[in-house]
Structure formats: structure tokens, C-alpha cells
Design an enzyme around this catalytic site. Sequence first.
Site, PDB file in Angstrom:
ATOM      1  N   SER A  50      11.617   3.043   5.355  1.00 20.18           N
ATOM      2  CA  SER A  50      12.655   3.774   6.361  1.00 20.18           C
ATOM      3  C   SER A  50      14.064   3.230   5.824  1.00 20.18           C
ATOM      4  O   SER A  50      14.384   3.027   4.697  1.00 20.18           O
ATOM      5  CB  SER A  50      12.147   3.825   7.618  1.00 20.18           C
TER       6      SER A  50
ATOM      7  N   ASP B 204       7.285  14.214   6.206  1.00 22.73           N
ATOM      8  CA  ASP B 204       8.382  13.335   6.682  1.00 22.73           C
ATOM      9  C   ASP B 204       9.621  13.997   6.962  1.00 22.73           C
ATOM     10  O   ASP B 204      10.164  14.536   5.818  1.00 22.73           O
ATOM     11  CB  ASP B 204       8.567  12.161   5.787  1.00 22.73           C
TER      12      ASP B 204
ATOM     13  N   HIS C 145       6.476  10.154   8.385  1.00 28.62           N
ATOM     14  CA  HIS C 145       7.326   8.974   8.070  1.00 28.62           C
ATOM     15  C   HIS C 145       6.230   7.888   8.005  1.00 28.62           C
ATOM     16  O   HIS C 145       6.691   6.837   7.518  1.00 28.62           O
ATOM     17  CB  HIS C 145       8.290   8.753   9.368  1.00 28.62           C
TER      18      HIS C 145
END
Length: 703
Positions: free
Chosen positions: A563, A644, A676
Site C-alpha cells: 500500500s 484491489d 488489497h
Amino acid sequence: MTARTRVAFPLASAFALLSTPLAASDRAPMSAQDLVTMPRLGGPATNADSTVAVYPVTVTDPESYKRTSELYVRSLVDPSAAPIKLDLDAGDARFGGDGWLYYLADDADGGDAATSQVWRARIGVDGSVSDTMQVSDLARPVNGFAVSRDGARLAIWTDLPRSCATVDCATTVPAYAPGPGSALLFEGDGGLVRHWDHWETPGTFSRVFAFALKDGKVTGEGVAVDGPAETGLTGDTPTMPFGGGEDVAFAPDGKSLYFVAREAGAGEPYSTNLNIWRSDLSGSAPTNLTEGNAALDALPTPSPDGQYLAYVAMARPTYEADRQVVMLRDLKTGTTTAVTQAFDRSFATLAWTPDSRWLVATAQDVLDTPAYRIDPRNGAVERLDLMAGNEAHIGNVVPLHGGGLLFTRDSIGGPAELYLSRGWDQAKPLTDIGMTRMGKLAPVVVQRFSFAGAGGDTVWGQITRPEGSTEKFPAILYVHGGPQGSFNDGWSSRWNPRVLASQGYAVISVDFHGSTGYGQAFTDAINADWGGKPLEDLQKGLAAALEIDPVIDGTRTCAMGASYGGYMMNWIAGNWPDRFDCLVQHDGLFDMRSFYYTTEELWFPKWDFGGSYAENSELYERWNPVNHVDKWQTPMLVITGEKDFRVPYTQGIASFTALQERKIPSQLLVFPDENHWVLKPKNSLQWHTTVFAWLDRWLKPAE
């Protein structure tokens, strides 16, 4: 520079099963298989007089990797009593004030079309189960539930069109799926079209219905707490994508219900304005109790005596990482007080003691997540000393009658276990979910350290590496996501520093500017500065760790993150290109322009970058990794999930293309069925196997 050292396995001696531990040299290193199949403890539930606790444990079959949930019961009166597995195929269990244990299970006569429904049973501390009966038999699956304290009402939530006044309403072909093909049609002013990992169904929301209970069965059609479609609230309860039972609470007398929702519509992708609503259970439109605050309000927690409603609130609209202050609303006068305004930490959980005298809450503090006792009369906040050594990560706190606390505690050293504190004193363990298993594995050492980071501010980090060796370990720089987050002293089933260290590495994590647990100003410091102070902190933190621990080999280093941590890998590739032997980039932001136009929760980039891309493109481009691709040279493993929608997988494809064009050694690992995060057991094994092989390739070359 200061340092504080501890072995991240301080609790083994608490268990008689480990009275004769194996020597470290006789124990195998922790493997990815160990991580994936480690049992997982859930939050406990207690009966009305705090004498019995029930808790779930998720177990994973080591061959099929199928996961199932098991329920255990144990006495809180006799801490030495052994837990007993209940003969119930159940999940999401909790006690009602009437003494019954309510839980979710498939309906009795559903066959292959069985749906999740609410059941109840009488259970004994000896593990006995009796009087089992199905409570709800609804036309749709029950996703979650709450029971009033008197056992007279049941609230359930399920996905349902807003136009439906009852749970069993029939629906026709909606306008968003007009056919004859399979395409969905979205209106430009409809709000979110996809969220986290799924496409939205326009007009359908997670909705709460309250039913009366008679002789253990739901009666009537139920009351929609969001009110009539024409005059009520339209939005998801629990909130999406991660809301749960903490978003719904009955008043102590059972005559009203508090819940959290954000109004749906065109503004939803730009809004963090969660509100707390109250339904009088008459079917009329609910009342917005926090309408005056345009930022987040959450965790409605009524006091047992019915006098107050405690909750947490942020002050700044559209900022998802603002400080959560504990608020107290007098339910008779409507007066609201910011109880912890003077305390610079962000509270994440809330619970009242049964006598309504104290609030018990948890909040990150440096690398720990301790519990605090809050005096609602004057706002005094006291950090509780519940654990010998470091608190690590405390959660799922349940205040008990007589001043006790039941809670879970996990750390880098081991997964969550259940603990009991009496009289606010230090706690004793009640379970052995994973401790014995961890005790049979080679130990690691966790060392906390601090250093002067960007601007001279104190920055904290941790080193996790194998214990008891003088050999040199290659270094892994671990970069957390968020970016407003922390690699604190807690267990993770995904990015777990212990399992990585067990492969023969020294894992170095740094809580750079923007991290949580150090006061709101430190968290805010990353705003508009994504590649500035955080990179400086990482550079200085790596140097500090190498100075502190002489067994770390600073000539063999890789960095990895997901991320925002993945963004930092892309940023490092162009702005610190000659430091690392390899990089692992998972779901990282590569091009800030395309990211802005393809992510779903647009309030996030708008806050961190001072507006939309069109409004502040200069700042987006200042911190845009794609603008530094010409300096890329470090081998990189790129990982992404096709589901995601937070950081769409095309960001990973783009970074992999850049690597290929520059003929930089690279790999691309794509999970078609992950979002994600990587959640499925077999996928987790593949993730770890691939990452370990990539690190070994560059840090442990064959001789």
C-alpha cells in the site's frame, strides 16, 4: 540514541505446558505453514454476571487449508479451569441478558440453499449445550445481529434494497441491470460504483431491522431502523467496508437503538462524515445525534444506567486519520462533552464498566496499544498496567462485574491469547491458543530503538531477528502502509516480522513521520509530504539499526512494503536507487495521476494532497514515483490483487512494465481472487514462498 531490548516471548513461563522448554538450537524456525495454520482467537463474550466466557477460535486444516470456527466456554470464577469446546457449529456468538447464548448458523431446513440465521442455546460451564432453537427464519441471510439486554428484541442486518420496507420483500429487475447483457448501468450522481473489492449494487444497502422476540422466536415483519424510504436515512449500517457489531447498540432499556451510517449519494466518495443515529423502533425516520459534526462519529456505547452515550469523534471533515476523541452525550439534556480533548492519543475501542463508573478504551501509544481507564466526570485518563513488560497489542476489552477486565493480547512474539485482570491488576493468561506451538519454534528477539529523525523529532523503530546467533543477518527494511499506521508490537497474519526473521533475516521497521501512536501532530506530518520526511526517517532509521545491532549485515539489504509501503518501494527505486539489493512492492501506488482517477475513496488523496488532481496537480507530481523511473535500477518483485479497488492492480502492471523496459530483473505475482490484502490460506503460502525465494535470490546467493 536510546534502545530497549526484550525477548518477544516473555509469556512462555506462564504456561505449565512449557515447564521444560526445548533448547533454542533444537527448535525449527517458524515457517509460512506455521503462520497460515496458526489458530486465531476471536473476541470473547461474557454472560450477565461475568462468570462465564465464550470465545471463538478459527482453525485451519494443514492439508486442505479449510478454515472453520470453534466455540469454547470457560469459567471466569476459576481461572485454573480448562476451556471446553462447545458442540455447536456456530459463529459470531454473544450472550443475551436473558442468559441465552445467541449465535449465527445455517437455517435448519435450508438444504443446499441454507442461509445464515440467528439461533440460541443454553450452555453450561461444563460444556453442556441444551434447548437449541432457531430464532430467525428470514428470507435473506443474516450478516450480523445484536440482542437487547432484556432479551426482548433482536436486531439483524442484511443486504436489502432501500425501497424494501420489510426483510421479505420481493424485488423485480432493477434499473441498473436492464439486460439483455450482463453489464451494470451506473448513474453519474449515484456515489460509489465499487468499494474495496466489490462492485456496488445501486439501491441496495446493509440495513438493520429490529424484531420483537417471543418465546425465543422473532415476531412480526420487523422495524427498519433507517425509517421509510421517502423520509428516512439512506446508507450502510454497519458501515462499509469494515464496519461490524461496534456500529450497532441497543439502549439499555431496549426501547431504542443507536447505529452508525454515512448518507449515500454523489458526495459519498468524498466524505468521512459518519454519523450516529437513534431509532425509537417505531418505524419512523431516525434522529441524527451528531448532525453538527461534519467529520466522523462512531462507536456508539451507551452507559449501562442509560444516562450517557459515549462515542468517538474526529474534528476535521474528509480526514480519515484525524484523532478520535472520546465524547460523552447526556441523553437527558443532549449536552455533549469532549472528554479526552486534552489527551493526545486516538481511541479505537470503548467499553463501560457494568456500574457505569468508568470508560475503558484502547489507543496506540508509541509501539504498544494499551488499555486506559477514563473518568467520565472529569476526563482524567489513566494508562492501565495490565501486563508485565510491554503491553504490546491489547484488544477486545470486556469490563466485568467486580472490577475485572477480560481482554486479548498479542505481540510480535505470538498470536492473541485471552487474559483476565482482577481489580485492575496485572493479568493472567486464560488460554493457550498458540503459545505452546510458538514455544516449539526457534525464538526471535525484538529490540525497540529510537533516533533523531527528520527535523530532529524522535522516531521509533523495532528490530526483529533470530535469537542466540553471532552470524551476520541480512537486513530487511519493513515499511508499513496507511500511511497513517504503524508496525507496532502486534501479531499479524499477513505482514508478520517474526516469520520473515525466522528465515534468517533482521527485520527493521520504522514508524516514520505520519505514523500513529505518537500524537496527532506527528501523524499529520506526512500530509503533502509523502516522499519527504518519511524517506528521511527510513534512511536514518536503517542507519540507526545497523549501529545498534552489530550482527546485522548492512551490505546485504532489501526493502519491502505494501500500500503506502508499496508506494515507498516505487519512491525508493527512483530516490534512493543505490542502497538496496532488491525491493518487494505489494499493491503500491506508481502513478499518482492515474491512481487518483481510479481509486474509490477519493477523500483520502484529496486530503493528503490538498485537493483533487485537477486542483493540485503540482503536488501530486512532486511526489509521483513515475517521474523518477529514469533512475530505477534495483531488482523488484511486484505483487498485486485483481480485486484491489483501493490501489487498482493496473498500478502494479505499470510498475512492472517500467521494470521490463529498463531490463531490470523483476517478477510479477498476480492474485486474481485477492483484494488489497492476501487472505486465502493457499494464496498466503504462495505469497510467502515467492517473497522468501526473491529475498534469498538477492541476499543469500548460492556459493
